[in-house]
Design an enzyme around this catalytic site. Structure first.
Site, short mmCIF file in Angstrom:
data_model
loop_
_atom_site.label_atom_id
_atom_site.label_comp_id
_atom_site.label_asym_id
_atom_site.label_seq_id
_atom_site.Cartn_x
_atom_site.Cartn_y
_atom_site.Cartn_z
N HIS A 111 -11.16 -4.18 9.61
CA HIS A 111 -11.70 -3.91 8.27
C HIS A 111 -12.94 -3.03 8.28
CE1 HIS A 111 -8.99 -6.79 6.43
NE2 HIS A 111 -9.59 -6.66 5.27
N GLU B 70 0.79 -1.23 0.00
CA GLU B 70 0.00 0.00 0.00
C GLU B 70 0.82 1.28 0.00
OE1 GLU B 70 -0.97 -2.73 1.57
OE2 GLU B 70 -3.00 -3.07 0.83
C1 LIG Z 1 -2.86 -4.68 3.90
C2 LIG Z 1 -3.94 -5.33 3.16
N1 LIG Z 1 -4.09 -5.06 1.86
C3 LIG Z 1 -5.08 -5.64 1.16
C4 LIG Z 1 -5.94 -6.50 1.75
C5 LIG Z 1 -7.07 -7.12 0.95
N2 LIG Z 1 -6.74 -8.52 0.73
C6 LIG Z 1 -7.25 -9.47 1.52
S1 LIG Z 1 -6.65 -10.97 1.15
C7 LIG Z 1 -5.73 -10.37 -0.11
C8 LIG Z 1 -4.89 -11.31 -0.91
C9 LIG Z 1 -3.85 -12.02 -0.11
O1 LIG Z 1 -3.29 -13.04 -0.86
P1 LIG Z 1 -2.39 -14.16 -0.21
O2 LIG Z 1 -1.41 -13.54 0.73
O3 LIG Z 1 -1.81 -14.94 -1.33
O4 LIG Z 1 -3.34 -15.05 0.68
P2 LIG Z 1 -4.52 -16.02 0.22
O5 LIG Z 1 -5.76 -15.21 0.21
O6 LIG Z 1 -4.18 -16.58 -1.10
O7 LIG Z 1 -4.62 -17.06 1.26
C10 LIG Z 1 -5.89 -9.01 -0.21
C11 LIG Z 1 -5.24 -8.17 -1.22
C12 LIG Z 1 -5.76 -6.75 3.12
N3 LIG Z 1 -6.58 -7.54 3.81
N4 LIG Z 1 -4.75 -6.17 3.78
#
Ligand SMILES: Cc1ncc(C[n+]2csc(CCOP(=O)(O)OP(=O)(O)O)c2C)c(N)n1
Ligand SMILES: Cc1ncc(C[n+]2csc(CCOP(=O)(O)OP(=O)(O)O)c2C)c(N)n1
Ligand SMILES: [Mg+2]
Ligand SMILES: [Mg+2]
Lengths: 328, 325, 328, 325
Positions: A129, A60
């Protein structure tokens, strides 16, 4: 005028401005291929291609910082943070850079950029959130802060934000994305910054609100009408610049004011507005300015108790009733 | 054996390197004096000792390339072309300063020179450099962004995010780490798991190189090569220049954490006299010429101080200016 | 009682608490070998060793986050951020984690931790190094926020912060480090949270302030005394919990209030305090509550104009005079 | 050739792996149903497909070791020992939930189990894991912190800061990346300059290993080895487990960004039936036993749902509780 959702109005604004000005570019997590986590960027990649509509890593601070640099370089970037909560990771680029660069470099450079972020509570997303962080942005000179309540304003304010040569924090309320309203199709339809909208005229009390709180305030006003209480509802549209003139003019007439803020009460922006009213309308105020605020608690997940933590139509109405009943 | 200087650059450019290093040193030492006198206030971070990096690097870049740096940046701005008078005036907080007295020592900026700022948040400039590089790439311009930073900055999250980003988006960024082995009082091996900083780019698939930052010619060659690589590939490149600051972190720092012996070793590697020696040995300049260069630099700096002293303070009303357009 | 500086009082508090409780540990950039950028941690490494007094990389978010984890694991960490400005890089760990973990996990864990940070403007450090971000912390439920004005409070509040089982943001004012005052040597001397101190009693107007602003308010009150205006000066000591009781009791008596905040005026904590006074003292207020605030500008470097951007003794005095003169 | 299962673990443990994977899957699929019915609200991220990672990893750790994870963590909590009834109640927002209904799906926590939380800020758990590891090291405890995270999280600044920190302070952290190849709709090679995630630790001098996250035994062995290394050296270790989520990112995501073909390939690698096949082939369990395990899991989950349904909502007054001590 066609009816459309707040989401579609935002989408329309993005498309119109990207058509109008080839230096407008946008990026964020999942804004391109996935078309946005709230689908606000739907169709952008298809129409404008991957040089102008870009997915980013989950970083971010850098999402904002790259926009700062690109704006310095003469582009007009629109960065999306998936939700306002993640802006906490980007406060350094927002507060220390985006807001300060023009001034600390003696006005030698502009940052025509927008950071869009959905925010607000009420969707059972828990403490991390569900934040309403508008106070943090308003409490930072160098930024403009817009937060539309209606689909038409969503379009008109976003277009103004993109055309503005100042850095703009553009907040969108997650629970308003599906709300509907008439939206001008005119691609030159702009809503200027710093002009609050009087959503509903009234004579007994002024309700000052923004974003989803304005919608609830309207509902509360409609309810109060039945009890013979006439409320003027002012939707701020932009928190910075703040249209104090419209607020003061109204309170001078009604003599009573309720400020509604979704954010936490303590040290929230509502305090500033209430204090400003207190300073300017001391003679005409017939009762203390009341604040209806989010509770000073990290948001609980359970919908049963989450509801209590956010101003609702009935809490706004109750505050006005109390104000009317109070004898001073 | 070292390559002969003349095989690398024409005489006047070789001499310009010397002029720039001397001017940088004189400027910084004069700042120290003005700080002691109370004319310069706030934080003052001096560049003395690191001149070869800024001089060599700037020469290795195109005039169109963006430069960004941290708060130890007076010479970087001046070498790029900023008027020493206006830099000094900025440090004095005068209205004639580069940023009208609003920036100060840590925030020099001159868009006409593509000098895109001194930043005081450690690591703050990384994403901004990426953004500038993106804007250049987007418009198909043949320019790159050179981003200077210290050894302490590489542990900041933005370093990681920006290196990953620059490689992923294929951005023309030249990262130049000025490794002076200390972040304030903390030696690099006490802040970095991998103290050999250029090796940290392995996780981003960004090529990197280490260069002797006390040798202006070596820096020049490395940056020229790196900048060409960036231009050619459209991808980031990374240079670690090892160097040393002869003074404390800022004027407030007596630098007791460094041994006298260490300091001596580095003093013997002072980029200015060593380069002077080469110029003399290879017959590129005479001692008289070098003396004249020093005298001229001193004069320039004196003139800068005079200008700063005589310049007016900013108007009170200016506090509300330059915030919004 | 010995006289000592604010800096030494803080240092004494750290040493006493580290002697008292072996689970107290501290880290931050240059706090150990270099003994702190403002020398508040002088002598700690020598006395407590490198397991308890640790230098860190320049990684603010992680400096705080490691403290969150260590507190969860049962230690009592004190993290130092070199200045409050860098807290913008750590807002994620401060606001999303430190403040929320106890609540979002249903109260199953405590975070007995302190984040110390020097802050405030007035040293010609420019826009990125002169911020007063106390509003950001006060506007975040789940945190306590202390900000001492005097050496004695510096000691007593820091000791309370370290012993408290809640996460505490502990602000220190850079321009107060050299200020002197009497400080109790008693290692059990504690200043409780949530109890403002009436620095000076008075009858005509109440000045509510904190940290360096309280010192300036005292000076202003002394000056005003010469004009026959008697001011009560309330130093808040902790912004959270906020001692509204002491404030209201005073304003009920004086009928006039000036709130002094070093931070930006718009959406600053002073608005909250002013609004709270407005709500609670509507009947007794003889004039609107006035705010004396930092200007809404990124701080300029030049001392000539920096001065204007920060409340000064004379601006505080002028505000009180205006209040006294106003006819309502 | 694969090692025979019996050479690795006794039968009852091998069978427990199966029980845990089946329970995880059943729990998650039941959550989907309850979400559709409106009993679970907010974001719901399901773990279906990734069971081998949580089950194998948890078995490779000591009961004392800390576990931290992100928001896709129901099975991680349950396998560690959390009562499925209280987990389901938490998802329903009931007062009997693991966190009294305050946390929800993304914030499970049980200190008695050393399950130190589900975190919803991508990358938020990295520094916290380091802090827990520090506290263990500080007290001379023989425990480590296992930190789970996704492929999307490795581009966050905290990843970098924490890996550097863990190596520098020599902290007992086992980093376990569940690489399911997507962060929401973004495939790993579109977010990471170096898509081979375990190779990113080169910049921190942290040893790393990649393991097939669809093979519970392989994960178990890798984590057991990694955890032992951490305990032995007192240093961090890194494991990348490649895996796949069979569902969208959350219930709101139809996952159109993945091809049916890709999905099919991974479906054929489903950790549960493949492991069942091995158990049967090696005579460790009969089909009847496996059926009974499924039936029991379904019963457990039904009971969890019933418990959640019947549990009371939190009291209104509870909003002010549990904030300050
Ligand atoms: C700091 C932050 N940025 C964005 C999000 C929105 N978000 C939630 S899950 C996600 C993807 C995460 O991907 P990954 O680390 O591969 O985990 P997975 O969901 O595949 O288990 C995002 C962008 C968040 N929760 N926190
Ligand atoms: C985010 C942030 N944290 C801390 C500081 C305080 N600080 C200023 S300079 C510095 C050390 C930086 O070291 P390095 O990057 O090596 O640069 P050098 O000073 O050696 O040129 C620190 C910690 C800061 N300005 N910004
Ligand atoms: Mg350094
Ligand atoms: Mg993933």
């Amino acid at each position: 005028m066609p009816e459309m959702t707040y989401r579609d109005a935002l989408n329309m604004a993005l498309k119109e401005e990207m058509r109008r000005d080839p230096s407008v570019v946008t990026w964020g997590e999942d804004v391109a291929l996935y078309e946005g986590s709230f689908k606000v960027t739907r169709g952008l990649l298809a129409e404008f291609g991957e040089e102008r509509v870009k997915d980013t890593p989950i970083s971010e601070n850098t999402i904002v910082g790259v926009a700062v640099g690109a704006a310095m370089g003469g582009l007009r970037p629109i960065a999306e943070l998936m939700t306002v909560n993640f802006a906490l990771l980007a406060m350094d680029q927002i507060v220390d850079h985006m807001a300060k660069i023009r001034s600390m470099f003696g006005g030698q450079v502009n940052l025509p950029m927008v950071v869009r972020m959905p925010g607000g509570g009420g969707s059972q997303l828990g403490a991390q959130h569900s934040q309403s962080l508008e106070t943090y942005f308003m409490h930072c000179p160098g930024l403009y802060v817009a937060y539309p309540a209606t689909p038409a304003d969503a379009k008109g304010l976003l277009k103004s934000a993109i055309r503005d040569n100042n850095p703009v924090i553009f907040l969108e309320h997650e629970l308003l994305y599906n709300s509907k309203g008439e939206v001008p199709e005119d691609p030159e339809f702009l809503v200027p910054f710093g002009q609050a909208s009087v959503m509903r005229p009234g004579t007994d009390a002024t309700i000052v609100a923004y974003a989803r709180m304005s919608i609830l305030a309207q509902q509360a006003a409609a309810e109060l009408e039945n009890d013979g209480i006439s409320c003027e509802v002012i939707d701020l549209r932009t928190l910075t610049p703040l249209d104090t003139e419209t607020i003061m003019a109204s309170v001078q007439r009604t003599g009573r004011a309720v400020v509604v803020e979704e954010c936490w009460r303590t040290a929230g922006l509502g305090g500033h507005i209430a204090a400003t009213i207190g300073e300017n309308c001391f003679d005409t105020l017939r009762a203390p300015v009341k604040r209806v605020s989010g509770l000073d608690v990290p948001m609980p997940y359970s919908r049963k108790i989450e509801r209590i933590c956010i101003p609702q139509t009935e809490t706004i109405a109750a505050a006005v009733r109390e104000l009317m009943a109070a004898k001073y | 054996m070292e390559t002969k200087l003349r095989a690398i650059l024409p005489d006047h450019e070789l001499i310009r390197f010397y002029e720039q290093m001397v001017l940088s040193r004189e400027f910084e030492e004069s700042c120290a004096e003005q700080y002691t006198k109370g004319h310069i206030t706030g934080f003052l971070h001096l560049y003395s000792g690191q001149e070869a990096v800024a001089v060599g690097a700037t020469a290795g870049l195109h005039r169109d390339d963006y430069i960004l740096s941290a708060y130890r940046e007076h010479p970087q701005a001046i070498i790029r072309g900023a008027d020493p008078r206006r830099v000094m005036a900025e440090l004095f907080g005068k209205s004639t300063g580069l940023c009208k007295g609003k920036g100060g020592s840590m925030h020099l900026f001159d868009p006409d020179l593509n000098f895109m700022g001194g930043y005081a948040i450690v690591g703050g400039q990384f994403p901004i450099a990426c953004g500038l590089a993106f804007s250049a790439k987007f418009r198909g311009e043949d320019r790159i962004a050179a981003c200077f930073f210290g050894d302490g900055a590489v542990n900041q999250g933005t370093f990681h995010e920006s290196l990953n980003w620059a490689r992923l988006w294929e951005l023309p960024v030249l990262f130049i780490c000025e490794n002076n082995f200390y972040g304030i009082g903390t030696e690099v091996h006490r802040s970095s798991a991998l103290a050999s900083i250029h090796r940290r780019t392995c996780g981003y698939d960004i090529p990197a190189e280490k260069v002797d930052g006390m040798d202006v010619i070596a820096v020049y060659k490395a940056v020229k090569y790196g900048a060409e690589k960036v231009r050619e590939t459209g991808m980031p490149y990374f240079i670690e220049a090892t160097t040393y600051r002869f003074r404390g972190h800022s004027m407030a720092d007596p630098a007791k954490y460094r041994s006298a012996a260490e300091h001596e070793v580095w003093k013997s590697r002072d980029p200015i006299p060593n380069y002077a020696k080469r110029l003399l040995e290879e017959g590129i300049a005479t001692q008289a010429q070098l003396d004249a260069i020093l005298a001229k630099a001193q004069e320039t700096v004196q003139e800068a101080v005079r200008f700063a002293e005589e310049s007016p303070w900013p108007e009170d009303a200016s506090v509300y200016e330059d915030i919004y357009v």
